[in-house]
Design an enzyme around this catalytic site. Structure first.
Site, short mmCIF file in Angstrom:
data_model
loop_
_atom_site.label_atom_id
_atom_site.label_comp_id
_atom_site.label_asym_id
_atom_site.label_seq_id
_atom_site.Cartn_x
_atom_site.Cartn_y
_atom_site.Cartn_z
N PRO A 2 0.83 -1.21 0.00
CA PRO A 2 0.00 0.00 0.00
C PRO A 2 0.87 1.26 0.00
CG PRO A 2 -0.15 -1.15 2.11
CD PRO A 2 0.67 -2.00 1.22
N GLU A 3 0.42 2.29 -0.69
CA GLU A 3 1.15 3.55 -0.70
C GLU A 3 0.59 4.46 0.40
OE1 GLU A 3 2.37 4.94 -4.51
OE2 GLU A 3 2.06 3.00 -5.45
N LYS A 52 4.48 5.04 5.58
CA LYS A 52 3.76 3.77 5.58
C LYS A 52 3.60 3.20 6.99
CE LYS A 52 5.13 2.98 0.83
NZ LYS A 52 5.82 2.15 -0.17
N ARG A 255 12.31 -2.46 -8.83
CA ARG A 255 10.92 -2.52 -9.28
C ARG A 255 10.87 -1.93 -10.69
NH1 ARG A 255 7.52 -1.71 -4.72
NH2 ARG A 255 5.84 -2.41 -6.08
#
Ligand SMILES: [Zn+2]
Length: 270
Positions: A2-3, A52, A255
């Site tokens: 999740p961002e 986060k 990524r």
């Protein structure tokens, strides 16, 4: 993973559902039994998001620290909650709502000193700290890594994940390969304010929509179809929505990242 917008949204919704009341806390899975027993029966004063990370403050003085990591999930029920599963690390309930937490990377009680140490390692969060732009600029100026990698480094800026890093660089017209320390003041300010406004919009909506309605050929953001909501993320080999050039992808900070070589030129136009 999740961002930041998701974490801030969890904080806001859980604050509304649970804060200000005595909470029943337990660990159905058993892995947080002692911690849950310690906060059980305390009043939850505040839920705070930073990047986060989530911090839950209790009237007992306890601080609960949660990081969802890759697989962590919250489920909140206001009516008829199902029973927790044996994956539920922590359950928190009052008379109105119940929150289940499963699979987090971190779920622990920490001291104020430990919180301070943790915060010192977390970069400015545009949602928690609107004035963090100067710290962000200072952090970028000290790093020679590509800006596409820098945006994922939670010590440089907190809360940006893989979707937002690609999208904000597109919106700002910045090539992800450009070294962080070569981003000028104007572009740094633009990046900070774009990240902030995109995260705010994502927090409010509960999903990421970066495309402007006119770029999707519709009148309002709500009319943008799900598959049209992003400019470059996961659109490698597809024509750019703005210019028609083929969107490219490469690996950056382990990524994939996507960008348009025309809208995000290797050198800024003079
Ligand atoms: Zn383009």
């Amino acid at each position: 993973m999740p961002e930041g917008h998701t974490i801030h949204r969890h904080a806001r919704l859980q604050r509304a559902a649970l804060a200000g009341e005595r909470i029943r806390a337990w660990s159905p899975q058993g892995r947080f039994e002692a911690g849950a027993a310690k906060i059980n029966g305390s009043v939850l004063d505040e839920v705070e998001a930073l990047g986060k990370h989530l911090f839950y403050r209790w009237d007992s003085g306890d601080i609960l620290h949660v990081h969802l990591g890759l697989f962590g999930k919250f489920k909140t029920f206001e009516t008829d909650p199902p029973p927790p599963t044996d994956m539920t690390r922590l359950a928190m309930a009052n008379g109105r709502a119940v929150v289940y937490l499963a699979g987090p990377t971190t779920c622990e009680l920490i001291t104020p000193e430990e919180e301070e140490e943790l915060r010192a390692r977390i970069g400015p969060d545009p949602l928690a700290d609107p004035r963090g732009g100067r710290r962000f600029a200072g952090n970028l100026s000290q790093r020679r890594i590509p800006i596409g990698a820098a945006l994922l480094d939670q010590q440089i800026i907190a809360g940006v994940g893989n979707v937002y890093r690609a999208e904000v660089l597109f919106k700002c017209g910045i090539d992800p390969h450009r070294p962080a320390d070569q981003i000028d003041g104007d572009d740094t300010a633009k990046l900070w304010s774009t990240i902030r406004s995109e995260l705010r919009r994502g927090e409010a909506a509960g999903r990421i929509v970066t495309v402007a309605p006119h770029d999707a050929g519709v009148r309002t953001r709500a009319d943008i179809p799900r598959e049209e909501r992003l400019y470059v993320y996961k659109r490698g080999g597809i024509p750019c929505r703005r210019c028609g050039e083929t969107v490219l992808s490469t690996e950056m900070a382990n990524r994939l990242i996507w960008w348009c070589p025309t809208c995000q030129p290797a050198r800024p136009p003079t």
